[in-house]
Design a protein around this motif. Structure first.
Motif, mmCIF file in Angstrom:
data_model
loop_
_atom_site.group_PDB
_atom_site.id
_atom_site.type_symbol
_atom_site.label_atom_id
_atom_site.label_comp_id
_atom_site.label_asym_id
_atom_site.label_seq_id
_atom_site.Cartn_x
_atom_site.Cartn_y
_atom_site.Cartn_z
ATOM 1 N N ALA A 109 15.553 82.020 21.863
ATOM 2 C CA ALA A 109 17.031 82.612 21.851
ATOM 3 C C ALA A 109 18.299 81.819 21.700
ATOM 4 O O ALA A 109 19.363 82.088 20.963
ATOM 5 C CB ALA A 109 16.930 83.471 23.242
ATOM 6 N N SER A 110 18.075 80.496 22.167
ATOM 7 C CA SER A 110 19.197 79.673 22.186
ATOM 8 C C SER A 110 19.545 79.258 20.471
ATOM 9 O O SER A 110 20.632 79.078 20.247
ATOM 10 C CB SER A 110 18.973 78.261 22.799
ATOM 11 N N ILE A 111 18.358 79.085 19.875
ATOM 12 C CA ILE A 111 18.438 78.721 18.392
ATOM 13 C C ILE A 111 19.104 79.928 17.604
ATOM 14 O O ILE A 111 20.082 79.561 16.801
ATOM 15 C CB ILE A 111 17.000 78.416 17.924
ATOM 16 N N ASP A 112 18.899 81.025 18.071
ATOM 17 C CA ASP A 112 19.520 82.308 17.348
ATOM 18 C C ASP A 112 20.997 82.409 17.729
ATOM 19 O O ASP A 112 21.889 82.600 16.847
ATOM 20 C CB ASP A 112 18.922 83.594 17.734
ATOM 21 N N LEU A 113 21.119 82.071 18.847
ATOM 22 C CA LEU A 113 22.728 82.014 19.337
ATOM 23 C C LEU A 113 23.436 80.989 18.755
ATOM 24 O O LEU A 113 24.482 81.088 18.188
ATOM 25 C CB LEU A 113 22.767 81.415 21.031
ATOM 26 N N LEU A 114 22.831 79.722 18.406
ATOM 27 C CA LEU A 114 23.706 78.758 17.580
ATOM 28 C C LEU A 114 23.749 79.016 16.213
ATOM 29 O O LEU A 114 24.775 78.578 15.544
ATOM 30 C CB LEU A 114 23.010 77.231 17.880
ATOM 31 N N ARG A 115 22.808 80.029 15.703
ATOM 32 C CA ARG A 115 23.175 80.392 14.225
ATOM 33 C C ARG A 115 24.409 81.111 14.037
ATOM 34 O O ARG A 115 25.003 81.019 12.984
ATOM 35 C CB ARG A 115 22.013 81.342 13.967
ATOM 36 N N ASP A 116 24.802 81.937 15.176
ATOM 37 C CA ASP A 116 25.970 82.732 15.113
ATOM 38 C C ASP A 116 27.129 81.995 15.770
ATOM 39 O O ASP A 116 28.274 82.213 15.291
ATOM 40 C CB ASP A 116 25.575 83.910 15.933
ATOM 41 N N ASN A 117 26.950 80.948 16.535
ATOM 42 C CA ASN A 117 28.012 80.285 17.081
ATOM 43 C C ASN A 117 27.835 78.979 17.280
ATOM 44 O O ASN A 117 26.901 78.583 18.427
ATOM 45 C CB ASN A 117 28.583 81.007 18.587
ATOM 46 N N ALA A 118 27.974 77.784 16.622
ATOM 47 C CA ALA A 118 27.479 76.664 16.519
ATOM 48 C C ALA A 118 28.284 75.772 17.784
ATOM 49 O O ALA A 118 27.640 74.589 17.892
ATOM 50 C CB ALA A 118 27.921 75.851 15.040
ATOM 51 N N ASP A 119 29.128 76.182 18.476
ATOM 52 C CA ASP A 119 29.809 75.325 19.396
ATOM 53 C C ASP A 119 30.348 76.501 20.592
ATOM 54 O O ASP A 119 31.445 76.570 20.832
ATOM 55 C CB ASP A 119 31.232 74.653 19.070
ATOM 56 N N PRO A 120 29.123 76.919 21.382
ATOM 57 C CA PRO A 120 29.616 78.006 22.330
ATOM 58 C C PRO A 120 30.070 77.163 23.631
ATOM 59 O O PRO A 120 29.791 76.158 23.921
ATOM 60 C CB PRO A 120 28.253 78.491 22.560
ATOM 61 N N THR A 121 30.846 77.972 24.340
ATOM 62 C CA THR A 121 31.354 77.536 25.634
ATOM 63 C C THR A 121 30.050 77.862 26.686
ATOM 64 O O THR A 121 29.300 78.680 26.262
ATOM 65 C CB THR A 121 32.572 78.472 26.018
ATOM 66 N N ASP A 122 30.235 77.229 27.877
ATOM 67 C CA ASP A 122 29.384 77.669 28.745
ATOM 68 C C ASP A 122 29.123 79.064 29.176
ATOM 69 O O ASP A 122 28.022 79.575 29.034
ATOM 70 C CB ASP A 122 29.837 77.001 30.170
ATOM 71 N N GLU A 123 30.223 79.973 28.972
ATOM 72 C CA GLU A 123 30.051 81.328 29.322
ATOM 73 C C GLU A 123 29.446 81.806 28.015
ATOM 74 O O GLU A 123 28.931 82.894 28.219
ATOM 75 C CB GLU A 123 31.785 81.850 29.622
ATOM 76 N N GLU A 124 29.773 81.277 26.996
ATOM 77 C CA GLU A 124 29.150 82.231 25.639
ATOM 78 C C GLU A 124 27.537 81.803 25.643
ATOM 79 O O GLU A 124 26.768 82.711 25.248
ATOM 80 C CB GLU A 124 29.769 81.845 24.299
ATOM 81 N N VAL A 125 27.221 80.550 26.098
ATOM 82 C CA VAL A 125 25.781 80.340 26.321
ATOM 83 C C VAL A 125 25.142 81.317 27.154
ATOM 84 O O VAL A 125 23.994 81.971 26.908
ATOM 85 C CB VAL A 125 25.616 78.893 26.579
ATOM 86 N N ARG A 126 25.726 81.501 28.420
ATOM 87 C CA ARG A 126 25.202 82.413 29.445
ATOM 88 C C ARG A 126 25.196 83.654 29.051
ATOM 89 O O ARG A 126 24.022 84.409 29.044
ATOM 90 C CB ARG A 126 26.186 82.177 30.725
ATOM 91 N N GLU A 127 26.232 84.531 28.246
ATOM 92 C CA GLU A 127 26.201 85.543 27.406
ATOM 93 C C GLU A 127 25.306 85.711 26.413
ATOM 94 O O GLU A 127 24.330 86.796 26.375
ATOM 95 C CB GLU A 127 27.623 85.948 26.920
#
Length: 163
Positions: A109-127
């Protein structure tokens, strides 16, 4: 019985499958991809998350026939040439696991998250990881690992361009 042709971790498989066979059971029981755990079987925990054509899906909610003609990547297929994927390495280095049951799904799920947002904040990671449950860690080290992997993955293209 329907016949499926699916690429899993870079290898193409063709099999006859029951129409109701879940992708998680196809991966584990037919292909031996046991790195993807069976969690709740109800899409609540996210432990069985894999990448389907690059997007994270809970493999307990996808039928094997739906993967026909598609590419599946499991946690076992991430490393290249014996090297860990940056996300796997970060989870290890940041101690982002305890029992390890949720780890494969969290990584995918984290890899997919970074596909859309290469530099997420802590809150964006949690979401972004909402729907993937961990009962051990409290998530702080998981968030730290995702951010560390994001940093490494952003720098990788820069290093390659400089060489």
């Amino acid at each position: 019985m329907p016949r499926v042709k699916v690429e899993v971790d870079g290898v193409t498989y063709e099999d006859d499958v029951e129409p109701r066979l879940l992708l998680i059971h196809y991966l584990r029981d037919r292909l031996g991809k046991v790195g993807t755990p069976i969690g709740c079987d109800t899409t609540n925990c996210g432990a069985c998350t894999v990448l389907l054509d690059g997007m994270s899906v809970k493999s307990c909610s996808v039928l094997a026939v739906q993967a026909d003609g598609h590419q599946v990547v499991t946690v076992e297929g991430l490393g290249i040439g014996g090297e860990l994927h940056p996300m796997q390495r970060a989870f290890h280095q940041e101690h982002a696991l305890q029992c390890g049951f949720c780890t494969p799904g969290m990584i995918m799920a984290s890899i997919d998250l970074l596909r859309d947002n290469a530099d997420p904040t802590d809150e964006e990671v949690r979401e972004g990881l909402e729907g993937n449950l961990c009962r051990c860690t409290g998530y702080q080290n998981i968030v730290r690992a995702v951010r560390a992997a994001a940093e490494e993955m952003r720098q990788a293209p820069e290093r390659e361009a400089a060489s």
